[in-house]
Motif scaffolding. Structure first.
Motif, PDB file in Angstrom:
ATOM      1  N   LYS A 121      46.467  27.585  37.813  1.00 23.78           N
ATOM      2  CA  LYS A 121      45.195  27.626  37.254  1.00 23.78           C
ATOM      3  C   LYS A 121      44.491  28.821  37.298  1.00 23.78           C
ATOM      4  O   LYS A 121      43.289  28.806  36.821  1.00 23.78           O
ATOM      5  N   VAL A 122      44.887  29.811  37.733  1.00 26.38           N
ATOM      6  CA  VAL A 122      44.012  31.049  38.239  1.00 26.38           C
ATOM      7  C   VAL A 122      44.171  31.894  36.995  1.00 26.38           C
ATOM      8  O   VAL A 122      44.879  31.850  36.014  1.00 26.38           O
ATOM      9  N   ALA A 123      42.878  32.870  37.219  1.00 25.04           N
ATOM     10  CA  ALA A 123      42.834  33.581  36.007  1.00 25.04           C
ATOM     11  C   ALA A 123      43.824  35.003  36.157  1.00 25.04           C
ATOM     12  O   ALA A 123      44.659  34.907  37.229  1.00 25.04           O
ATOM     13  N   ASP A 124      44.016  35.822  35.124  1.00 28.72           N
ATOM     14  CA  ASP A 124      44.848  37.044  35.212  1.00 28.72           C
ATOM     15  C   ASP A 124      44.852  37.837  36.343  1.00 28.72           C
ATOM     16  O   ASP A 124      45.729  38.189  36.931  1.00 28.72           O
ATOM     17  N   ASP A 125      43.537  38.198  36.932  1.00 26.93           N
ATOM     18  CA  ASP A 125      43.413  38.924  38.013  1.00 26.93           C
ATOM     19  C   ASP A 125      42.321  38.365  38.775  1.00 26.93           C
ATOM     20  O   ASP A 125      41.225  37.555  38.328  1.00 26.93           O
ATOM     21  N   LEU A 126      41.825  39.188  39.922  1.00 22.58           N
ATOM     22  CA  LEU A 126      40.562  38.785  40.660  1.00 22.58           C
ATOM     23  C   LEU A 126      39.251  39.153  39.922  1.00 22.58           C
ATOM     24  O   LEU A 126      38.386  38.382  39.943  1.00 22.58           O
ATOM     25  N   ARG A 127      39.213  40.008  38.900  1.00 20.78           N
ATOM     26  CA  ARG A 127      38.173  40.369  38.233  1.00 20.78           C
ATOM     27  C   ARG A 127      37.688  39.231  37.316  1.00 20.78           C
ATOM     28  O   ARG A 127      36.647  38.654  37.026  1.00 20.78           O
ATOM     29  N   ASN A 128      38.762  38.647  36.800  1.00 20.52           N
ATOM     30  CA  ASN A 128      38.573  37.514  35.661  1.00 20.52           C
ATOM     31  C   ASN A 128      38.113  36.288  36.713  1.00 20.52           C
ATOM     32  O   ASN A 128      37.345  35.501  36.174  1.00 20.52           O
ATOM     33  N   HIS A 150      25.488  39.601  56.517  1.00 19.87           N
ATOM     34  CA  HIS A 150      26.047  40.638  57.231  1.00 19.87           C
ATOM     35  C   HIS A 150      27.529  40.640  56.663  1.00 19.87           C
ATOM     36  O   HIS A 150      28.213  41.881  56.236  1.00 19.87           O
ATOM     37  N   ALA A 151      28.254  39.523  56.448  1.00 22.39           N
ATOM     38  CA  ALA A 151      29.599  39.253  56.072  1.00 22.39           C
ATOM     39  C   ALA A 151      29.718  39.977  54.589  1.00 22.39           C
ATOM     40  O   ALA A 151      30.752  40.747  54.308  1.00 22.39           O
ATOM     41  N   LEU A 152      28.595  39.762  53.853  1.00 16.52           N
ATOM     42  CA  LEU A 152      28.622  40.121  52.505  1.00 16.52           C
ATOM     43  C   LEU A 152      28.699  41.815  52.306  1.00 16.52           C
ATOM     44  O   LEU A 152      29.184  42.271  51.491  1.00 16.52           O
ATOM     45  N   GLU A 153      27.712  42.224  53.192  1.00 11.63           N
ATOM     46  CA  GLU A 153      27.738  43.525  53.048  1.00 11.63           C
ATOM     47  C   GLU A 153      28.628  44.569  53.696  1.00 11.63           C
ATOM     48  O   GLU A 153      29.024  45.650  53.506  1.00 11.63           O
ATOM     49  N   ALA A 154      29.306  43.639  54.589  1.00 13.18           N
ATOM     50  CA  ALA A 154      30.653  44.561  55.374  1.00 13.18           C
ATOM     51  C   ALA A 154      31.698  43.692  55.124  1.00 13.18           C
ATOM     52  O   ALA A 154      32.431  43.216  56.203  1.00 13.18           O
ATOM     53  N   VAL A 155      32.153  43.727  53.774  1.00 10.79           N
ATOM     54  CA  VAL A 155      33.602  43.243  53.569  1.00 10.79           C
ATOM     55  C   VAL A 155      34.700  43.690  54.179  1.00 10.79           C
ATOM     56  O   VAL A 155      34.645  45.298  54.270  1.00 10.79           O
ATOM     57  N   PRO A 156      35.530  43.052  54.997  1.00 14.28           N
ATOM     58  CA  PRO A 156      36.508  43.742  55.596  1.00 14.28           C
ATOM     59  C   PRO A 156      37.390  44.741  54.868  1.00 14.28           C
ATOM     60  O   PRO A 156      37.660  44.449  54.009  1.00 14.28           O
ATOM     61  N   GLU A 157      37.770  45.864  55.486  1.00 10.61           N
ATOM     62  CA  GLU A 157      38.466  46.933  54.844  1.00 10.61           C
ATOM     63  C   GLU A 157      39.841  46.480  54.464  1.00 10.61           C
ATOM     64  O   GLU A 157      40.148  46.935  53.159  1.00 10.61           O
ATOM     65  N   LYS A 158      40.245  45.506  55.047  1.00  6.30           N
ATOM     66  CA  LYS A 158      41.573  44.837  54.689  1.00  6.30           C
ATOM     67  C   LYS A 158      41.578  44.277  53.165  1.00  6.30           C
ATOM     68  O   LYS A 158      42.679  44.069  52.529  1.00  6.30           O
ATOM     69  N   LEU A 159      40.374  43.762  52.877  1.00  6.82           N
ATOM     70  CA  LEU A 159      40.067  43.011  51.520  1.00  6.82           C
ATOM     71  C   LEU A 159      40.089  43.998  50.190  1.00  6.82           C
ATOM     72  O   LEU A 159      39.816  43.668  49.289  1.00  6.82           O
ATOM     73  N   ILE A 160      39.739  45.266  50.684  1.00  2.51           N
ATOM     74  CA  ILE A 160      39.628  46.336  49.515  1.00  2.51           C
ATOM     75  C   ILE A 160      40.531  46.962  49.038  1.00  2.51           C
ATOM     76  O   ILE A 160      41.329  47.717  50.149  1.00  2.51           O
ATOM     77  N   GLY A 161      40.796  47.035  47.931  1.00  2.00           N
ATOM     78  CA  GLY A 161      42.016  47.935  47.241  1.00  2.00           C
ATOM     79  C   GLY A 161      42.130  47.967  46.035  1.00  2.00           C
ATOM     80  O   GLY A 161      40.985  47.606  45.325  1.00  2.00           O
ATOM     81  N   VAL A 162      43.193  48.326  45.460  1.00  2.00           N
ATOM     82  CA  VAL A 162      43.296  48.334  43.849  1.00  2.00           C
ATOM     83  C   VAL A 162      43.569  46.977  43.363  1.00  2.00           C
ATOM     84  O   VAL A 162      43.894  45.941  44.132  1.00  2.00           O
ATOM     85  N   ASN A 163      43.177  46.609  42.074  1.00  2.00           N
ATOM     86  CA  ASN A 163      43.507  45.434  41.317  1.00  2.00           C
ATOM     87  C   ASN A 163      45.126  45.172  41.069  1.00  2.00           C
ATOM     88  O   ASN A 163      45.605  46.277  40.504  1.00  2.00           O
ATOM     89  N   LYS A 164      45.370  44.392  41.557  1.00  2.00           N
ATOM     90  CA  LYS A 164      46.848  43.941  41.390  1.00  2.00           C
ATOM     91  C   LYS A 164      47.350  43.562  40.202  1.00  2.00           C
ATOM     92  O   LYS A 164      46.864  42.958  39.434  1.00  2.00           O
ATOM     93  N   ASP A 165      48.766  44.056  40.087  1.00  4.96           N
ATOM     94  CA  ASP A 165      49.354  43.598  38.852  1.00  4.96           C
ATOM     95  C   ASP A 165      50.547  42.547  39.461  1.00  4.96           C
ATOM     96  O   ASP A 165      51.325  42.777  40.382  1.00  4.96           O
ATOM     97  N   PHE A 166      50.127  41.376  38.880  1.00  2.00           N
ATOM     98  CA  PHE A 166      51.256  40.325  39.405  1.00  2.00           C
ATOM     99  C   PHE A 166      52.480  39.877  38.617  1.00  2.00           C
ATOM    100  O   PHE A 166      53.064  39.008  38.618  1.00  2.00           O
ATOM    101  N   GLU A 167      53.093  41.175  37.986  1.00  2.00           N
ATOM    102  CA  GLU A 167      54.242  41.215  37.514  1.00  2.00           C
ATOM    103  C   GLU A 167      55.501  40.969  38.513  1.00  2.00           C
ATOM    104  O   GLU A 167      55.568  41.939  39.360  1.00  2.00           O
ATOM    105  N   ALA A 168      56.155  40.063  38.518  1.00  2.00           N
ATOM    106  CA  ALA A 168      57.257  39.764  39.519  1.00  2.00           C
ATOM    107  C   ALA A 168      58.174  41.159  39.696  1.00  2.00           C
ATOM    108  O   ALA A 168      58.852  41.222  40.959  1.00  2.00           O
TER     109      ALA A 168
END
Length: 354
Positions: free
Chosen positions: A131-138, A291-309
């Protein structure tokens, strides 16, 4: 008859599966010998919110009511995360009509996950079912347009409908009792700490990027095989069983995690800043959601992923996966009812630790 009725409303992606697996197992010891009755045989009672949504709650609610009347336990628990999509007024009406004896002994609880974490976890969850969109931005754009994570109006309605019978808890490790949602729930329900859990807990944790890539490949194969009547999706029970097998085998477990691009984090913060502040003011001491919104965990931040197997697996591995997937698709067309039953059995037997 039970002394107190507790309805656990979810939300989705807040440890509901872990809690439900413990409640279903009955393998826990309460600190003062309090007894808990969990009706039915399924992992959860999601048939109840589904029935409310379809205005067909009479038979299901009255059946559960009879089970609670026949029990002498201190607490009766209904746990169904799909209640998050139900109008509180509709649930109240169903309870008044079908379970009137329990209105005066009712308590309700829901857990809320910080906005950024919820976005990532729902992206992973929806990937199971195609059901999901192409990537997190969408995915962000879709959920924003539907106001899915604008929590304050929804939870305010639960409180205005049920008053102080309704409680909202923050689903964040440092806010939970011993960092565990099961212990947190039991302490809230019983009013004291010390419940000992002896059961292994089913897990519904986030998928890695590699696992999502394989699921997308499976859904693509479904569409090619003419499963358009099911919108190219595998049955939910089969999807859950497949993910359980991913975790048992460790397939793609070490591949990279799904992350939020920095610019997307900024958009999330600007979109939900007001909602977080309103929720803090209504339900929490301090400003934990803000506080949680302004301090998004570092592990959640990175590049937009390409889900090509092919980014995660060799050509040989993908050929083997495709072959097994094709066989599974053929079996899906045989006896869907039996297939769902068997898939649920497989998933339950995994007894994955949380």
């Amino acid at each position: 008859m039970i002394k107190t009725l507790v309805i656990h409303l979810g939300d989705t992606k807040t440890g509901s599966t872990a809690l439900q697996s413990v409640l279903r197992s009955g393998r826990y010891t309460t600190p003062s010998g309090q007894t808990v009755f969990y009706p039915g045989e399924s992992l959860n009672q999601n048939r109840m919110p589904n029935a409310v949504a379809q205005s067909s709650q009479s038979r299901i609610f009255s059946s559960v009511a009879e089970e609670f009347k026949a029990s002498e336990c201190d607490f009766g628990v209904i746990s169904a995360e799909l209640f998050q999509a139900v109008d509180p007024e509709d649930l109240k009406h169903a309870l008044e009509q079908e379970m009137p004896d329990f209105i005066d002994r009712l308590r309700l609880i829901s857990y809320v996950r910080p906005h950024a974490e919820k976005l990532v976890s729902t992206f992973s969850e929806q990937a199971k079912f195609g059901k999901v969109a192409d990537d997190l931005r969408n995915h962000f754009k879709n959920t924003r347009s539907k106001k899915k994570f604008h929590y304050a109006p929804r939870f305010e309605k639960w409180r205005s409908t049920f008053g102080n019978k309704f409680s909202l808890r923050l689903f964040q490790r440092n806010a939970l009792v011993n960092g565990d949602v099961v212990e947190d729930f039991f302490q809230w329900m019983l009013g004291e700490a010390g419940t000992k859990v002896n059961a292994q807990q089913l897990s519904n944790s986030a998928l890695t990027a590699g696992q999502i890539a394989l699921l997308r490949r499976f859904h693509d194969l479904l569409q090619r095989q003419g499963f358009s009547k099911d919108k190219g999706r595998m049955p939910a029970a089969v999807a859950r069983a497949l993910v359980a097998q991913f975790r048992i085998s460790g397939l793609a477990e070490t591949s990279e995690r799904v992350t939020l691009p920095p610019k997307l984090v900024t958009s999330i913060q600007s979109t939900y800043r007001k909602d977080a502040a309103e929720l803090d003011e209504m339900f929490f001491e301090g400003t934990p959601m803000s506080h949680a919104l302004e301090a998004v965990p570092e592990k959640l931040i990175g590049v937009n992923k390409d889900f090509e197997a092919s980014r995660f697996f060799s050509e040989e591995t993908l050929q083997a996966f495709d072959t097994m997937a094709q066989m599974s698709i053929l079996l899906m067309g045989e006896n869907k009812k039996q297939l769902r039953k068997r898939a649920n059995q497989v998933r339950a037997k995994t007894k994955l630790k949380r």
